[in-house]
Motif scaffolding. Structure first.
Motif, PDB file in Angstrom:
ATOM      1  N   ALA A 120      15.258  -2.203  22.453  1.00  0.00           N
ATOM      2  CA  ALA A 120      16.151  -3.617  22.747  1.00  0.00           C
ATOM      3  C   ALA A 120      17.463  -2.977  22.420  1.00  0.00           C
ATOM      4  CB  ALA A 120      15.455  -4.705  21.893  1.00  0.00           C
ATOM      5  N   ALA A 121      17.663  -2.469  21.139  1.00  0.00           N
ATOM      6  CA  ALA A 121      18.839  -2.142  20.437  1.00  0.00           C
ATOM      7  C   ALA A 121      19.536  -1.121  21.602  1.00  0.00           C
ATOM      8  CB  ALA A 121      18.894  -1.437  19.259  1.00  0.00           C
ATOM      9  N   ALA A 122      18.986  -0.057  21.911  1.00  0.00           N
ATOM     10  CA  ALA A 122      19.525   0.930  22.727  1.00  0.00           C
ATOM     11  C   ALA A 122      20.372   0.537  24.181  1.00  0.00           C
ATOM     12  CB  ALA A 122      18.466   2.156  23.170  1.00  0.00           C
ATOM     13  N   ALA A 123      19.492  -0.807  24.587  1.00  0.00           N
ATOM     14  CA  ALA A 123      19.979  -0.941  26.020  1.00  0.00           C
ATOM     15  C   ALA A 123      21.242  -1.803  25.615  1.00  0.00           C
ATOM     16  CB  ALA A 123      18.922  -2.107  26.437  1.00  0.00           C
ATOM     17  N   ARG A 124      21.252  -2.519  24.737  1.00  0.00           N
ATOM     18  CA  ARG A 124      22.800  -3.195  24.330  1.00  0.00           C
ATOM     19  C   ARG A 124      23.725  -1.945  23.957  1.00  0.00           C
ATOM     20  NH1 ARG A 124      23.162  -8.806  21.768  1.00  0.00           N
ATOM     21  NH2 ARG A 124      25.107  -8.450  22.756  1.00  0.00           N
ATOM     22  N   MET A 125      23.345  -1.263  23.231  1.00  0.00           N
ATOM     23  CA  MET A 125      24.387  -0.095  22.777  1.00  0.00           C
ATOM     24  C   MET A 125      24.796   0.661  23.799  1.00  0.00           C
ATOM     25  SD  MET A 125      22.281   1.538  19.269  1.00  0.00           S
ATOM     26  CE  MET A 125      22.320   0.851  17.769  1.00  0.00           C
ATOM     27  N   ALA A 126      24.000   1.079  24.562  1.00  0.00           N
ATOM     28  CA  ALA A 126      24.380   1.785  25.880  1.00  0.00           C
ATOM     29  C   ALA A 126      25.427   1.157  26.743  1.00  0.00           C
ATOM     30  CB  ALA A 126      23.083   2.325  26.756  1.00  0.00           C
ATOM     31  N   ALA A 127      24.982  -0.192  27.029  1.00  0.00           N
ATOM     32  CA  ALA A 127      26.280  -1.019  27.564  1.00  0.00           C
ATOM     33  C   ALA A 127      27.476  -1.098  26.919  1.00  0.00           C
ATOM     34  CB  ALA A 127      25.465  -2.218  28.003  1.00  0.00           C
ATOM     35  N   ALA A 128      27.542  -0.778  25.602  1.00  0.00           N
ATOM     36  CA  ALA A 128      28.625  -0.986  24.751  1.00  0.00           C
ATOM     37  C   ALA A 128      29.265   0.207  24.289  1.00  0.00           C
ATOM     38  CB  ALA A 128      28.293  -1.748  23.565  1.00  0.00           C
ATOM     39  N   GLY A 129      28.989   1.359  24.850  1.00  0.00           N
ATOM     40  CA  GLY A 129      29.289   2.606  24.685  1.00  0.00           C
ATOM     41  C   GLY A 129      28.882   3.382  23.608  1.00  0.00           C
ATOM     42  N   GLY A 130      27.563   3.086  23.038  1.00  0.00           N
ATOM     43  CA  GLY A 130      26.881   3.837  22.054  1.00  0.00           C
ATOM     44  C   GLY A 130      26.450   3.141  20.687  1.00  0.00           C
ATOM     45  N   GLY A 131      26.009   3.887  19.752  1.00  0.00           N
ATOM     46  CA  GLY A 131      25.576   3.232  18.490  1.00  0.00           C
ATOM     47  C   GLY A 131      24.539   4.194  17.858  1.00  0.00           C
ATOM     48  N   ALA A 132      24.215   3.774  16.608  1.00  0.00           N
ATOM     49  CA  ALA A 132      23.211   4.430  15.944  1.00  0.00           C
ATOM     50  C   ALA A 132      21.927   3.905  15.595  1.00  0.00           C
ATOM     51  CB  ALA A 132      23.957   5.138  14.708  1.00  0.00           C
ATOM     52  N   ILE A 133      20.868   4.790  15.571  1.00  0.00           N
ATOM     53  CA  ILE A 133      19.536   4.170  15.038  1.00  0.00           C
ATOM     54  C   ILE A 133      18.878   5.120  14.271  1.00  0.00           C
ATOM     55  CG2 ILE A 133      17.237   3.562  15.803  1.00  0.00           C
ATOM     56  CD1 ILE A 133      18.419   3.091  18.767  1.00  0.00           C
ATOM     57  N   VAL A 134      18.540   4.443  13.016  1.00  0.00           N
ATOM     58  CA  VAL A 134      17.841   5.197  11.800  1.00  0.00           C
ATOM     59  C   VAL A 134      16.439   4.546  11.852  1.00  0.00           C
ATOM     60  CG1 VAL A 134      17.908   5.976   9.696  1.00  0.00           C
ATOM     61  CG2 VAL A 134      20.152   5.575  10.826  1.00  0.00           C
ATOM     62  N   VAL A 140      21.262   0.162  13.751  1.00  0.00           N
ATOM     63  CA  VAL A 140      19.801  -0.507  13.860  1.00  0.00           C
ATOM     64  C   VAL A 140      19.031   0.420  12.811  1.00  0.00           C
ATOM     65  CG1 VAL A 140      17.603  -0.983  14.698  1.00  0.00           C
ATOM     66  CG2 VAL A 140      19.786  -1.707  15.900  1.00  0.00           C
ATOM     67  N   VAL A 141      18.545  -0.160  11.801  1.00  0.00           N
ATOM     68  CA  VAL A 141      17.622   0.571  10.785  1.00  0.00           C
ATOM     69  C   VAL A 141      16.308  -0.004  10.794  1.00  0.00           C
ATOM     70  CG1 VAL A 141      17.393   1.336   8.484  1.00  0.00           C
ATOM     71  CG2 VAL A 141      19.519   0.774   9.268  1.00  0.00           C
ATOM     72  N   ASN A 142      15.401   0.912  11.662  1.00  0.00           N
ATOM     73  CA  ASN A 142      13.943   0.421  11.599  1.00  0.00           C
ATOM     74  C   ASN A 142      13.264   0.522  10.420  1.00  0.00           C
ATOM     75  OD1 ASN A 142      13.554  -0.744  14.422  1.00  0.00           O
ATOM     76  ND2 ASN A 142      14.171   1.349  14.964  1.00  0.00           N
ATOM     77  N   ASN A 143      13.167  -0.365   9.445  1.00  0.00           N
ATOM     78  CA  ASN A 143      12.670  -0.300   8.146  1.00  0.00           C
ATOM     79  C   ASN A 143      11.201  -0.962   7.981  1.00  0.00           C
ATOM     80  OD1 ASN A 143      12.852   0.256   5.046  1.00  0.00           O
ATOM     81  ND2 ASN A 143      12.725  -1.786   5.260  1.00  0.00           N
TER      82      ASN A 143
END
Length: 270
Positions: free
Chosen positions: A115-129, A78-81
């Protein structure tokens, strides 16, 4: 084409559009979000297969939740631009303009990332910039609420990184410098202003949207797997340039040389 999704907010214009294009080139399926739905769809049409567009107001909690839930899988990136500027002297800045900058730049970043982190956590992770700014590192005259909001984005990035690291969610920020793209186009419309500002950059040029996009995709990549809670200034060195091109008399260049002639000094430089 990978099945991993990248969400880019403010993807309809400027730096956000370039980030969306590069994410697609790197193999992501891209969700281009923008409050300007027509612009977001134009970018999605240009990218083609694997890119979808949606009108999303990042300050609207329900709209963010709905758009995030509409993705078939948790986003990997997720890129918060999305952002706004309301420049001007603080003494003349309206409360409405101050609130708008904080609401979009800071609260919008929080709502989308949460909102993204909740879904990422359930899926095992991710990256937010999160896209911050060198204005969040060093204040500038007449920057209005922009400086405050972007400084807060940097601290919010650190807070997110600490709280979400255990869920495998990495959070970093990119702080663009003098970038000739997007919201800065109006600044560089004057050739004289452009020359003056460019001359202050140690690398001798203005940055591009591509410079920012490359940094974002690096932080999202496995090459940055051990990086979280950091702010990467993409600025040609300007935030570290207080003494850049500062004159100094040649006759003081020997200051600090040991009387015996050893530049390292009597202790050998230790």
């Amino acid at each position: 084409m990978t099945s991993e999704w990248a969400v880019v907010t403010g993807a309809g214009h400027g730096i956000g559009a370039v980030i969306a294009r590069l994410a697609a080139k790197e193999g992501y399926r891209v969700a281009a979000w923008d409050i300007d739905e027509q612009a977001a769809r134009a970018v999605a049409d240009e990218i083609g297969a694997g890119c979808v567009a949606a009108r999303v107001d990042v300050t609207d909690e329900a709209a963010v939740a709905e758009a995030m839930a509409a993705l078939p899988d948790a986003p990997a990136l997720v890129v918060n631009n999305a952002g706004v500027v309301r420049f001007g002297p603080l003494l003349e800045l309206s409360a409405a303009d101050f609130r708008l900058a904080v609401d979009v730049n800071l609260t919008g970043t929080f709502l989308v990332a949460r909102a993204a982190a909740a879904r990422m956590a359930a899926a095992g992770g991710g990256a937010i910039v999160n896209i911050a700014s060198i204005n969040g590192i060093a204040a500038a005259p007449n920057a209005g609420a922009y400086t405050s909001s972007k400084a807060a984005v940097i601290k919010l990035t650190e807070q997110m990184a600490l709280e979400w690291s255990g869920a495998g969610v990495r959070v970093n920020a990119v702080a663009p410098g003098l970038i000739h793209a997007g919201m800065s186009d109006a600044i560089y419309a004057d050739p004289e202003v452009r020359a003056l500002r460019q001359g202050r950059v140690p690398l001798g040029r203005l940055g591009t949207a591509e410079d920012v996009a490359e940094a974002v995709l690096f932080l999202a990549s496995p090459k940055a797997a051990y990086v979280t809670g950091q702010t990467l200034a993409v600025d040609g060195g300007i935030t570290r340039s207080a003494l850049h091109r500062m004159p100094r008399p040649a006759d003081v260049d020997s200051v600090g040389v040991d009387p015996a002639g050893d530049p390292a000094g009597p202790d050998g430089g230790r």
